[in-house]
Motif scaffolding. Structure first.
Motif, mmCIF file in Angstrom:
data_model
loop_
_atom_site.group_PDB
_atom_site.id
_atom_site.type_symbol
_atom_site.label_atom_id
_atom_site.label_comp_id
_atom_site.label_asym_id
_atom_site.label_seq_id
_atom_site.Cartn_x
_atom_site.Cartn_y
_atom_site.Cartn_z
ATOM 1 N N ARG A 1 0.931 -1.361 -0.131
ATOM 2 C CA ARG A 1 -0.152 0.082 -0.019
ATOM 3 C C ARG A 1 0.761 1.308 0.135
ATOM 4 O O ARG A 1 0.641 2.270 -0.713
ATOM 5 C CB ARG A 1 -0.820 -0.127 1.090
ATOM 6 N N ASN A 2 1.972 1.193 0.704
ATOM 7 C CA ASN A 2 3.090 2.401 0.797
ATOM 8 C C ASN A 2 3.480 2.511 -0.684
ATOM 9 O O ASN A 2 3.581 3.923 -1.138
ATOM 10 C CB ASN A 2 4.035 2.190 1.737
ATOM 11 N N PHE A 3 3.990 1.706 -1.111
ATOM 12 C CA PHE A 3 4.398 1.613 -2.412
ATOM 13 C C PHE A 3 3.561 2.256 -3.752
ATOM 14 O O PHE A 3 3.767 3.307 -4.263
ATOM 15 C CB PHE A 3 4.815 0.258 -3.278
ATOM 16 N N SER B 1 3.504 18.142 -3.728
ATOM 17 C CA SER B 1 2.719 18.073 -2.574
ATOM 18 C C SER B 1 2.021 16.897 -1.997
ATOM 19 O O SER B 1 1.276 16.846 -1.306
ATOM 20 C CB SER B 1 1.375 19.103 -2.861
ATOM 21 N N TYR B 2 2.898 15.735 -2.636
ATOM 22 C CA TYR B 2 2.437 14.517 -2.132
ATOM 23 C C TYR B 2 2.283 13.965 -0.789
ATOM 24 O O TYR B 2 1.517 13.296 -0.103
ATOM 25 C CB TYR B 2 3.099 13.538 -3.280
ATOM 26 N N ALA B 3 3.348 14.710 -0.097
ATOM 27 C CA ALA B 3 3.325 14.344 1.429
ATOM 28 C C ALA B 3 2.204 14.910 2.209
ATOM 29 O O ALA B 3 1.853 14.280 3.143
ATOM 30 C CB ALA B 3 4.497 15.181 1.937
ATOM 31 N N LYS B 4 1.328 15.795 1.410
ATOM 32 C CA LYS B 4 0.100 16.192 2.378
ATOM 33 C C LYS B 4 -0.970 15.301 1.879
ATOM 34 O O LYS B 4 -2.166 15.209 2.463
ATOM 35 C CB LYS B 4 -0.187 17.745 2.030
ATOM 36 N N SER B 5 -0.522 14.421 0.934
ATOM 37 C CA SER B 5 -1.796 13.429 0.754
ATOM 38 C C SER B 5 -2.002 12.198 1.262
ATOM 39 O O SER B 5 -2.940 11.542 1.212
ATOM 40 C CB SER B 5 -1.762 13.384 -0.787
ATOM 41 N N GLU B 6 -0.822 11.747 2.039
ATOM 42 C CA GLU B 6 -0.734 10.824 3.160
ATOM 43 C C GLU B 6 -2.067 10.485 3.823
ATOM 44 O O GLU B 6 -2.707 9.792 3.942
ATOM 45 C CB GLU B 6 0.565 10.689 3.916
ATOM 46 N N GLU B 7 -2.353 11.805 4.666
ATOM 47 C CA GLU B 7 -3.673 11.681 5.372
ATOM 48 C C GLU B 7 -4.953 11.551 4.726
ATOM 49 O O GLU B 7 -5.638 10.996 5.128
ATOM 50 C CB GLU B 7 -3.578 13.244 6.339
ATOM 51 N N ASN C 1 2.661 5.761 -2.820
ATOM 52 C CA ASN C 1 3.555 6.882 -2.911
ATOM 53 C C ASN C 1 3.585 7.106 -4.550
ATOM 54 O O ASN C 1 3.778 8.405 -4.850
ATOM 55 C CB ASN C 1 5.030 6.281 -2.679
ATOM 56 N N VAL C 2 3.291 6.001 -5.294
ATOM 57 C CA VAL C 2 3.400 6.255 -6.862
ATOM 58 C C VAL C 2 2.258 7.426 -7.141
ATOM 59 O O VAL C 2 2.188 8.399 -7.831
ATOM 60 C CB VAL C 2 3.344 4.979 -7.404
ATOM 61 N N ILE C 3 0.980 7.050 -6.610
ATOM 62 C CA ILE C 3 -0.132 7.839 -6.950
ATOM 63 C C ILE C 3 -0.097 9.002 -6.295
ATOM 64 O O ILE C 3 -0.617 9.958 -7.052
ATOM 65 C CB ILE C 3 -1.230 6.967 -6.744
ATOM 66 N N SER C 4 0.367 9.361 -5.137
ATOM 67 C CA SER C 4 0.302 10.488 -4.604
ATOM 68 C C SER C 4 1.295 11.613 -5.355
ATOM 69 O O SER C 4 0.827 12.620 -5.492
ATOM 70 C CB SER C 4 0.993 10.250 -3.179
ATOM 71 N N ARG C 5 2.667 10.959 -5.692
ATOM 72 C CA ARG C 5 3.405 11.932 -6.261
ATOM 73 C C ARG C 5 2.885 12.326 -7.819
ATOM 74 O O ARG C 5 3.126 13.279 -8.240
ATOM 75 C CB ARG C 5 4.985 11.045 -6.562
ATOM 76 N N ALA C 6 2.110 11.362 -8.478
ATOM 77 C CA ALA C 6 1.666 11.386 -10.012
ATOM 78 C C ALA C 6 0.417 12.551 -9.710
ATOM 79 O O ALA C 6 0.435 13.302 -10.492
ATOM 80 C CB ALA C 6 0.971 10.109 -10.367
ATOM 81 N N CYS C 7 -0.384 12.273 -8.805
ATOM 82 C CA CYS C 7 -1.469 13.258 -8.469
ATOM 83 C C CYS C 7 -1.094 14.692 -8.093
ATOM 84 O O CYS C 7 -1.477 15.671 -8.558
ATOM 85 C CB CYS C 7 -2.384 12.783 -7.763
#
Length: 514
Positions: free
Chosen positions: A208-210, A223-229, A213-219
């Motif tokens: 799930r982390n893998f 700002s992907y670090a803020k999408s984890e929550e 991380n991919v989709i967060s950085r793509a989206c």
């Protein structure tokens, strides 16, 4: 006297209003569903008799409770349809490949007939739209490059950016995918060293982390670090909206302030606010990144939509990418590794292919395209454990499907998990792990290859399928090039249905370095 007359008149108005409301509710909740069912019954389509207001929910709930208790140490058979939908198999045997049932007062036409499935797969009409009951908990998502709601009611008909991102931008995403995969390898290597050469790893969270991380950085780009929550909250929301919450199909239940509904409303509000916060911060930034978020902005900047509609468009696309690009890929990778862990011969075959093609290098798109053995394994895993078990649509007008005249208001269910394991289509070994059936690709895999639809089929195929396959190939090929693994004694085979088919207790494997 006048006061008495006014009181009687008021009582009469209230009484008539109450009677009118009862008549309206009777028509909506009883007479209309019965009328719709009778139209199909006249054409020879039958099904289990529904209970007033509940339909067949009690039977489904009882069957679900019974199947949730079944599990085994090792998978001797991969018949997910029988395990997760025993009642549907019973109804199909009793009423035929096309039958009807009810979720509350919602009439469902369930189809296992390949000819009708073929016709459905090429249907592009928006009159076969997203089911209305799915919008009680979420706003419209995306289909075929067009944002649409219940039919063609959503006025914005511009193409969205997802096709361009997923189908034309994969080469630019390879670094993101490979870096995310390498982080998994490093984590596993550290665990192996810490545990003395062999590590018992529960792989679900790592995968799930893998994928996240991919989709967060793509989206979201930088700002992907803020999408984890956001993803954590969406994961909780997905659980609340899963099959375990069947009661939401009872008329009016989704509007009552029950504990579950209050949690759903709170999570939806929080997710929307957090996504919009990222959006507002991005708009203030002078640096424009070429990620999904920026592409969405560019796609709607010249539209005539209101500010609220544009915000809904952005939020819904981000949610769609979460389910299509994050959770489904992670779950598919989990099942792939479980199957390779329990089939050492195939693990060895794919590893040999990977080592020969990559020769110690991180694979690029060209290398991944040459991994035929790995592709066969992935296709077989997606056949046995498809990310989406059911494709659902609503008839927004009277339509003809096959020899059936289906009335407006019926919902259509295509049982993918059942079609994927039908022995009449796939042979007597349909419940077994046999990647060689895909040696000639999906076209030569079975008698009726159009029923293989892990990402949907035809005009409504999932926009993220190319990205998902690349992610799976990259991750699994790198794992195979560094480690050998087998199923852990702690593994309990118990597929369960949430929104996807997931391992209820997770997947544990024993991992050691090559």
């Amino acid at each position: 006297m006048k006061l008495e007359f006014d009181s009687q008149f008021l009582i009469s108005v209230v009484f008539l209003g109450f009677v009118g409301l009862l008549c309206y509710l009777y028509t909506l909740l009883v007479e209309k569903p019965n009328r719709l069912r009778s139209k199909l019954m006249k054409q020879g389509i039958n099904g289990p008799p529904p209970t007033l207001l509940l339909g067949n929910l009690l039977e489904l709930k009882k069957a679900q409770s019974a199947t949730s208790k079944s599990s085994s140490e090792f998978p001797s058979s991969h018949n997910c349809a029988a395990l997760l939908f025993p009642l549907f198999n019973k109804w199909r045997d009793q009423y035929g490949q096309v039958f009807m049932f009810s979720l509350g007062t919602i009439p469902i036409l369930c189809v296992d007939q390949p000819d009708i499935v073929r016709e459905f797969s090429v249907c592009t009409s928006l009159d076969l739209g997203k089911p209305a009951y799915q919008f009680k908990q979420q706003r419209p998502l995306v289909g075929k490059g067009v944002l649409y709601s219940n039919g063609a009611e959503w006025v914005h008909q511009r193409k969205i950016v997802a096709p361009e991102l997923y189908m034309g931008k994969l080469k630019g995403m390879m670094n993101i995918i490979s870096e995310s995969a390498v982080s998994v390898l490093n984590l596993w290597s550290n665990k192996i060293e810490a545990e003395g050469g062999v590590a018992d790893i529960k792989i679900d969270e790592c995968l799930r982390n893998f994928s996240g991380n991919v989709i967060s950085r793509a989206c979201f780009g930088s700002s992907y670090a803020k999408s984890e929550e956001i993803f954590l909250k969406l994961n909780t929301l997905q659980e609340l909206l899963s099959w375990k919450n069947m009661s939401k199909c009872i008329p009016g239940m989704s509007y009552l302030p029950t504990k579950t509904n209050r949690e759903i409303w709170t999570l939806e509000k929080e997710v929307n606010e957090k996504i919009l916060k990222v959006v507002k911060e991005r708009k203030k930034s002078s640096f424009h990144q070429k990620d999904l978020l920026q592409m969405i902005f560019e796609n709607v900047k010249d539209s005539n939509l209101s500010k609220n509609a544009i915000e809904n468009f952005v939020v819904d696309n981000c949610k769609n990418m979460y389910l299509a690009g994050f959770e489904s890929t992670a779950v598919a990778a989990t099942w792939c590794l479980m199957l390779l862990a329990s089939n050492q011969d195939w693990q060895d075959r794919v590893r040999t292919e990977v080592l020969e093609i990559c020769n110690g290098r991180i694979p690029d798109l060209g290398m991944l395209g040459k991994m035929k053995q790995l592709a066969m394994v992935i296709h077989e895993a997606l056949r046995l454990y498809p990310p989406v078990t059911v494709v659902s649509r609503e008839f927004l007008k009277d339509m003809k499907f096959g020899n059936l005249d289906v009335p407006k208001g019926f919902n259509l269910w295509i049982m993918i998990v059942s079609l994927h394991s039908n022995p009449d289509i796939w042979g007597d070994d349909a419940y077994k792990f046999k990647p060689e059936r895909f040696a000639n690709g999906t076209i030569g895999s079975c008698k009726l290859p159009h029923v293989y639809m892990p990402f949907g089929l035809g005009p409504r195929v999932c926009l993220g399928q190319n990205l998902a396959i690349i992610e799976l190939k990259m991750l699994i090929s790198l794992i195979l090039s560094k480690f050998t693994f087998s199923l852990s004694p702690h593994y309990v085979h118990s597929p369960t249905l949430r929104l996807l088919i997931e391992p209820e207790h997770g997947v544990n494997i024993l991992v050691k370095k090559l």
